[in-house]
Design a protein around this motif. Structure first.
Motif, PDB file in Angstrom:
ATOM      1  N   ALA A 129      -6.967   7.122   3.543  1.00 42.00           N
ATOM      2  CA  ALA A 129      -6.726   6.254   2.385  1.00 42.00           C
ATOM      3  C   ALA A 129      -5.682   5.215   2.763  1.00 42.00           C
ATOM      4  N   PHE A 130      -5.685   4.132   2.025  1.00 41.28           N
ATOM      5  CA  PHE A 130      -4.661   3.099   2.246  1.00 41.28           C
ATOM      6  C   PHE A 130      -4.378   2.379   0.936  1.00 41.28           C
ATOM      7  N   LEU A 154      -1.976  13.715  -7.024  1.00 46.36           N
ATOM      8  CA  LEU A 154      -1.595  13.030  -5.784  1.00 46.36           C
ATOM      9  C   LEU A 154      -0.447  13.755  -5.091  1.00 46.36           C
ATOM     10  N   SER A 201      -4.470   4.853  -7.334  1.00 44.11           N
ATOM     11  CA  SER A 201      -4.929   6.154  -6.830  1.00 44.11           C
ATOM     12  C   SER A 201      -5.672   7.000  -7.866  1.00 44.11           C
ATOM     13  N   GLN A 215      -9.298   6.752  -7.746  1.00 46.73           N
ATOM     14  CA  GLN A 215      -9.973   7.430  -6.633  1.00 46.73           C
ATOM     15  C   GLN A 215     -10.090   8.925  -6.897  1.00 46.73           C
ATOM     16  N   LEU A 217     -10.447   4.397  -0.086  1.00 51.87           N
ATOM     17  CA  LEU A 217     -10.593   5.834   0.176  1.00 51.87           C
ATOM     18  C   LEU A 217     -11.932   6.094   0.849  1.00 51.87           C
ATOM     19  N   GLU A 261      -6.493  -0.101  -3.316  1.00 58.12           N
ATOM     20  CA  GLU A 261      -6.453   1.092  -2.485  1.00 58.12           C
ATOM     21  C   GLU A 261      -7.858   1.344  -1.963  1.00 58.12           C
ATOM     22  N   PHE A 312       0.792  11.904  -0.758  1.00 57.06           N
ATOM     23  CA  PHE A 312      -0.672  12.059  -0.861  1.00 57.06           C
ATOM     24  C   PHE A 312      -1.386  11.973   0.477  1.00 57.06           C
ATOM     25  N   THR A 313      -0.679  11.676   1.568  1.00 54.25           N
ATOM     26  CA  THR A 313      -1.323  11.620   2.884  1.00 54.25           C
ATOM     27  C   THR A 313      -0.524  12.445   3.882  1.00 54.25           C
ATOM     28  N   VAL A 354      -2.480  -1.452  -0.512  1.00 52.31           N
ATOM     29  CA  VAL A 354      -1.842  -2.724  -0.159  1.00 52.31           C
ATOM     30  C   VAL A 354      -1.711  -3.594  -1.404  1.00 52.31           C
ATOM     31  N   GLY A 355      -0.647  -4.391  -1.446  1.00 54.98           N
ATOM     32  CA  GLY A 355      -0.430  -5.283  -2.585  1.00 54.98           C
ATOM     33  C   GLY A 355      -1.301  -6.527  -2.486  1.00 54.98           C
TER      34      GLY A 355
HETATM   35  C1  2NL Z   1       1.577   1.649  -0.189  1.00 56.43           C
HETATM   36  C2  2NL Z   1       1.006   2.957   0.030  1.00 56.43           C
HETATM   37  C3  2NL Z   1      -0.959   4.205  -0.098  1.00 56.43           C
HETATM   38  C4  2NL Z   1      -2.687   5.759  -0.568  1.00 56.43           C
HETATM   39  C5  2NL Z   1      -1.943   4.663  -0.917  1.00 56.43           C
HETATM   40  C6  2NL Z   1      -4.218   7.411  -1.525  1.00 56.43           C
HETATM   41  C7  2NL Z   1      -5.106   7.646  -2.551  1.00 56.43           C
HETATM   42  C8  2NL Z   1      -5.707   8.875  -2.622  1.00 56.43           C
HETATM   43  C9  2NL Z   1      -5.427   9.833  -1.714  1.00 56.43           C
HETATM   44  C10 2NL Z   1      -4.522   9.535  -0.731  1.00 56.43           C
HETATM   45 CL1  2NL Z   1      -6.787   9.221  -3.879  1.00 56.43          CL
HETATM   46  N1  2NL Z   1      -3.934   8.341  -0.655  1.00 56.43           N
HETATM   47  N2  2NL Z   1      -3.636   6.192  -1.462  1.00 56.43           N
HETATM   48  C11 2NL Z   1      -2.452   6.362   0.647  1.00 56.43           C
HETATM   49  C12 2NL Z   1      -1.463   5.897   1.479  1.00 56.43           C
HETATM   50  C13 2NL Z   1      -0.706   4.802   1.106  1.00 56.43           C
HETATM   51  O1  2NL Z   1      -0.248   3.108  -0.511  1.00 56.43           O
HETATM   52  O2  2NL Z   1       2.639   1.383   0.291  1.00 56.43           O
HETATM   53  N3  2NL Z   1       0.905   0.801  -0.922  1.00 56.43           N
HETATM   54  C14 2NL Z   1       1.360  -0.503  -1.203  1.00 56.43           C
END
Ligand code: 2NL
Length: 365
Positions: free
Chosen positions: A315-316, A142, A176, A179, A217, A215, A256-257, A318-319
């Protein structure tokens, strides 16, 4: 010897016996090995044949009448005891049946089901993976280098031993790695959500060392920020069951983004509670930070075994606990994991509840 009077006395005592114990004592007294009638029978052996012919039938008749009386008395007492029990144990079929304790679905499970349903409608599959991970899948893939602060001991639960390849083992800090594993196994195109438990060494009023995350993807050709915005908007409108959900996308940073986007949702204050809906810029409204997202970093696509010049993605994360609190008006995160059944009786869901049916009232301002 007057057998007739012995018999009368014995029968009178048997008739007077008031319980089964007394009947048994009388049986032993008359017919037991040392019993009086058994004693009479033994005297027959010492008699002359003539005498025995006279006495024998009398003694046998006595034994038979006493045996019969004991049996009759025993039967009568048993019958009476049964009558008494039946009278006492009468069942009233008009009484309501005792309550069967009924379980309920935990709000986190309910929300996970809702998320699976909403994203399934958009073509996403649900992916799962191990909660015990290695540091390559959780961090390196990541784009979180060895020196990244999230890798520090005070954030991550590490295991004392490394795996066979010499990798540090840990409790996953996000979903993650699921994914990454899906990219490596399934390749592209890919549309998945990865819901599940994640762990961070953090504990206060708003943080528990275990919490739930989902998450998402998407990997395909020509994916851009527009796809990201539409997907999150469609998801949040379906989840909160309001058409007036307004998003605000803010530039942010995640390793990761690139670019990374923080997503805020507009809310209003109604009866002292924050209720999602409307622009956060309207008078009396505000913006609430809800989720993190972005376009998948080229390096992460490469770690997933794909060519970033061919495949792009968003990707995203969230809790899930936060989503549940917002939708169903719960205000204490720690109550989620206390295991107090009264909380579940209040907030839990019936097993047959439709997963997208909202009973939400908002969360305190
Ligand atoms: C947050 C942020 C995020 C991701 C999770 C992700 C997973 C892969 C690749 C790229 Cl495999 N990104 N996940 C991306 C952006 C934000 O979570 O604050 N979560 C509560």
């Amino acid at each position: 010897m007057d057998h007739a009077s012995t018999g009368q006395k014995a029968l009178a005592r048997i008739d007077a016996a008031s319980d089964l114990d007394s009947v048994e004592k009388l049986r032993v007294e008359f017919l037991g090995k040392q019993g009086s009638i058994s004693g009479l029978l033994k005297t027959l052996g010492a008699m002359s044949p003539e005498e025995r012919q006279v006495e024998g039938p009398k003694i046998h008749a006595l034994r038979e009448s006493v045996t019969a009386a004991l049996g009759a008395r025993k039967e009568a007492l048993e019958g009476a005891a049964l009558e008494a029990r039946l009278a006492a144990e009468r069942i009233d079929l008009s009484l309501p049946a005792p309550q069967t304790p009924r379980g309920s679905v935990h709000p986190v499970s309910q929300v996970m089901d809702e998320l699976a349903e909403i994203f399934a409608d958009m073509g996403f599959a649900v992916a799962t993976g191990p909660e015990i991970e290695d540091d390559w899948h959780n961090f390196t893939a990541l784009n979180m280098p060895e020196t990244h602060p999230a890798r520090a001991m005070h954030d991550t639960f590490y295991f004392p031993d490394k795996d066979a390849e010499g990798r540090e083992m840990l409790l996953r800090t996000h979903t993650s790695p699921v994914q990454i594993r899906s990219m490596l196994k399934q390749g592209a195109p890919l549309l998945i959500i990865a819901p599940g438990r994640v762990y961070r060494s953090d504990s206060d009023a708003t943080h528990t060392p275990m919490f739930h995350q989902v998450e998402g993807l998407v990997i395909d050709k020509g994916i851009h920020l527009g796809h990201l915005k539409w997907t999150l908007e469609t998801f949040l409108k379906a989840f909160f069951e309001r058409e007036d959900i307004v998003l605000r996308l803010r530039p942010s940073y995640f390793p990761f983004t690139e670019p990374s986007v923080e997503v805020d949702v507009g809310f209003a204050i109604e009866n002292g509670r924050r209720v999602l809906g409307g622009s956060g810029d309207a008078p009396g409204h505000g913006w609430m930070e809800l989720l993190g997202s972005g376009m998948v970093n080229r390096k992460v696509i490469e770690f997933g075994g794909l060519d970033p010049d061919e495949w792009q993605g968003f990707a995203f994360g969230v809790g899930v606990d936060r989503l549940a609190m917002l939708k169903y008006g719960m205000d204490d995160l720690r109550a989620f994991f206390d295991g107090d059944v009264r909380w579940l009786q209040h907030y839990g869901f019936g097993a047959l509840d439709v997963p997208t049916l909202s009973g939400g009232v908002g969360t305190p301002a």
